[in-house]
Motif scaffolding. Sequence first.
Motif, short mmCIF file in Angstrom:
data_model
loop_
_atom_site.label_atom_id
_atom_site.label_comp_id
_atom_site.label_asym_id
_atom_site.label_seq_id
_atom_site.Cartn_x
_atom_site.Cartn_y
_atom_site.Cartn_z
N LYS A 148 0.83 -1.21 0.00
CA LYS A 148 0.00 0.00 0.00
C LYS A 148 0.86 1.25 0.00
O LYS A 148 0.39 2.35 -0.27
N LYS B 171 -2.34 7.33 0.43
CA LYS B 171 -2.59 6.19 1.32
C LYS B 171 -1.78 6.41 2.59
O LYS B 171 -0.56 6.58 2.54
N ARG B 172 -2.43 6.40 3.72
CA ARG B 172 -1.72 6.59 4.98
C ARG B 172 -1.87 5.33 5.81
O ARG B 172 -2.89 4.67 5.77
N LEU B 173 -0.82 4.99 6.52
CA LEU B 173 -0.87 3.77 7.33
C LEU B 173 -1.19 4.08 8.80
O LEU B 173 -1.44 3.19 9.58
N HIS B 174 -1.15 5.37 9.13
CA HIS B 174 -1.35 5.73 10.53
C HIS B 174 -2.41 6.80 10.66
O HIS B 174 -2.68 7.54 9.73
N ASN B 175 -3.00 6.90 11.85
CA ASN B 175 -3.95 7.97 12.10
C ASN B 175 -3.25 9.32 12.01
O ASN B 175 -2.08 9.44 12.35
N ASP C 12 -12.11 7.72 9.83
CA ASP C 12 -10.90 8.41 10.30
C ASP C 12 -11.08 9.92 10.36
O ASP C 12 -10.21 10.64 10.82
N LEU D 283 -11.49 5.18 14.96
CA LEU D 283 -10.88 5.98 13.88
C LEU D 283 -10.39 5.15 12.70
O LEU D 283 -10.01 5.69 11.67
N ASN D 284 -10.36 3.85 12.88
CA ASN D 284 -10.01 2.98 11.73
C ASN D 284 -10.44 1.55 12.03
O ASN D 284 -10.91 1.25 13.14
N ASN E 232 -12.02 4.16 3.03
CA ASN E 232 -10.63 4.60 2.98
C ASN E 232 -10.18 5.15 4.34
O ASN E 232 -10.55 6.25 4.72
N MET E 233 -9.40 4.33 5.03
CA MET E 233 -8.90 4.74 6.35
C MET E 233 -7.46 4.26 6.50
O MET E 233 -7.08 3.27 5.89
N PRO E 234 -6.68 4.95 7.31
CA PRO E 234 -5.33 4.45 7.56
C PRO E 234 -5.35 3.22 8.47
O PRO E 234 -6.42 2.86 8.98
N VAL E 235 -4.21 2.65 8.68
CA VAL E 235 -3.99 1.47 9.54
C VAL E 235 -4.72 0.25 9.01
O VAL E 235 -4.12 -0.71 8.58
#
Lengths: 478, 135
Positions: A421, A427-431, B13, B38-39, B67-70
Motif C-alpha cells: 500500500k 494512502k496513509r498507514l497511521h492515524n 478516520d 478511527l479505523n 478509505n482509512m489508515p492502519v
Amino acid sequence: MPLNNKDVRITLIVNQLTNYLKTDYSGQVPVSKKKDGIDKIIIGVNKLGKALVLKTVSEQQNKKCFNEIIEVLPKIMVADFSQKLTLTEKNNETNAIAVGLNTVEEEMENLIRRLKGSEEKIRVVLEAAQIAAWDWDIIHDTTWRSKIHDQLFGHDQNLPVWSHKIFMEHVIPEDRKQVQKLYDEALITGNLNFECRIKKKDDHTIHWIFTQGLGYKNEKGKTIRMFGITLDITKLKGSESETKLQSQKLTLINQELKQLVHVASHDLQEPLRTLVTFSELIKEEYWHKLDNQGRQYIDFISNSAIRMQGLVKDLMDYLIIGNEKTLSLVDCNKIVHEVLDDMQVLIKESKATFIFDHLPHLKAYAKELRLLFQNLISNALKFRKKDVTPIVKITAKKEGDAWLFSIEDNGIGIEEKDINKLFIIFKRLHNRSEYEGTGIGLAHCKKIVELHNGSIWVSSTIGVGSTFYFRIPKQINA
Amino acid sequence: MKKKLNCVLLVDDDDGTNFINRKIIEKAGIAEYIHTSLNGKEAIDYLSKVSKEGIYPQPDLILLDINMPVMDGWEFVEVYGNLKIGQKGKIIIVMLTTSLNPDDKKKADHYKEISDFEFKPLTLKKLEEIIKKHF
C-alpha cells in the motif's frame, strides 16, 4: 559438381570424338584443374586418341561407342539422364570413357535429386510462412515467381506472366509514385526494400505488402536480374497503427488529465482559501461569543479546509514531477548534505545520526532527485521509535549498469500486509493524530524513480526498521 | 414508533464525519450508545474487548468508511468475518463512503457481511431507511 551447357569442355569432347570418327587423332583436349568426372572423360578421350594413333584400338570397333557418346553428352547438358552408355567387356579406352560418362550421369542425377530436395524444403517453408519468392528478368520484364506470389495480389492461381507493369497496376495510385522511385533507385543500388499498399484483384481490399530484393549486375554494371521475396504485412501494420493510435490517445488523455487537475486545483484553491480565511476571521472576532460547540464547528471547518489545501497542493506537486525534464550531473553527497541542512531542527530534536558512504555523481533530474532523498530521509526520521535514537544509513553501490541506493532506518518498521500500500497516492498507514502528512511522499518517490527509468522497493521488519531501496540506471534515456 | 438499538459503532478516520454522524443518530434517537473508532483496527479492538461481565460490545449497527489508515474498510470486513460468533453478534454493517467508484459498490456486494452500501453524507432520511430495512 557444376555442369551447365556453358561448360566448354563438353563441346571440346564432342568435337574431339567427331574428329576421331573422321580419323583425325591429332588434337588433345586440355584438362582443367577441376578434377571432376568430365576431366576423367577428357583424360580417357586423350588416351583414346593416342591409342588410335598407335592402332592399339581399332576405330571401327569404337565407332558405335563414339556415336553413342556424342549422342548422350548433349542430353546430359539438359539434365536428361535416361540414356546410359553400353559398356563392352573390353577393358579399353572407349569403355573407360563410357564408364566415366555413366558415373558423371549418376553424380548429376544425385546432385539434382538433392537440389530438388532443398528446393522443395525452401518452397514448403516459404509457403508456410506465406512468403512469395520471385526472380525478375529485368531485360525482358518477365518474372518467375513461387506458387503463392500471385495469390498475394488476389489471383486464384499464378497468371501466365508477371511483369513490373502488372505489379504496378496492383499498387494503389497513392503509393505508385513512391514505389516506382524505389524501383528506379534499386536498379542502381541493387537493393530493393519497401512497404506499400496494394488492391487485391478478387475482393478489392487494400493490403500492405513488404518486398525485399537483391539485384544482379552484368559485366557492364547494369542490373539485369533481381531476386526477392514479397509478403502480406496487413496484420502487422494493423497492430502497429493500433498501437500508435492507442499511444496517441493515451498522450491526449494524459494531457487532458493534467489540464483538468491543474484547472480544478486552481479553482479549488480559491474557495478553500476563502473558507480558511473566514474561519480564521470568526476565530479572531467572534470566538468569545461562541459556546464550545460553536467553536468545535469552526475548528472542524478550518481543519478540513487546511487539510484540503494540503491535498490539492500535493496533488499539483505530484503532477508537476517530471514536467521540466533536463538531465544534469548531480552530486548525491551534496544533495544529501543540503537535505540534512534543511532538516536541522528536526535532526537536533531527535538527536538523529546519519551515516553515509561516498555517494556517486550521476546524470539525473536534479530537482526531483533531491525531493526523492528529502522524502525518504524525512520518512526515516518521522517514523522513528519514540524511545530510540534514530540512526539513518545511506549507501550506494554499483549494480551492473545501475546504481542501487539504500536508506536504512531503525524506526517503527512496516507490517508486511501494508508493504504494497506504501506507494499509493494519499494512502496513509497511521492515524493523522499519530503521524502528520497527506500520504503523498512515497507516491512522489515512486514517480521520481520511474522518471529515472528505475524502481523502488522496501524491506522492513515491524519494530526493527525499514530499508528503502531504489535502483536507477547510470544512463537515462530522456 | 422508532426502534431502539443498543449500540451503534461509527468507523471513520475523519473526526468531522464522526461528529456529524453522531449528531444525526442522536437526533433520530435510535441508539442507547454510540461508539467511535478511527479505523478498522480500532474497531476490531473494540469488538474484541470483553467487559467485566464477560460480554462483548456486539453493536447492532456499524457504519463503516472505506478509505482509512492502519486498517481500511475492506480489511476490517475480512478480519471481522474471522471473529468469534460471540464477538460478531447479529451486526448489520453499512458501508458509508464518498467513493464514486462503481467497483467499490460491486466489491461490497461480494461480502456477505456487508448489508448495505450508502453514500456520504449520512442524513436523517438515509438513517431512517437503514433502520426500517434492517431492524
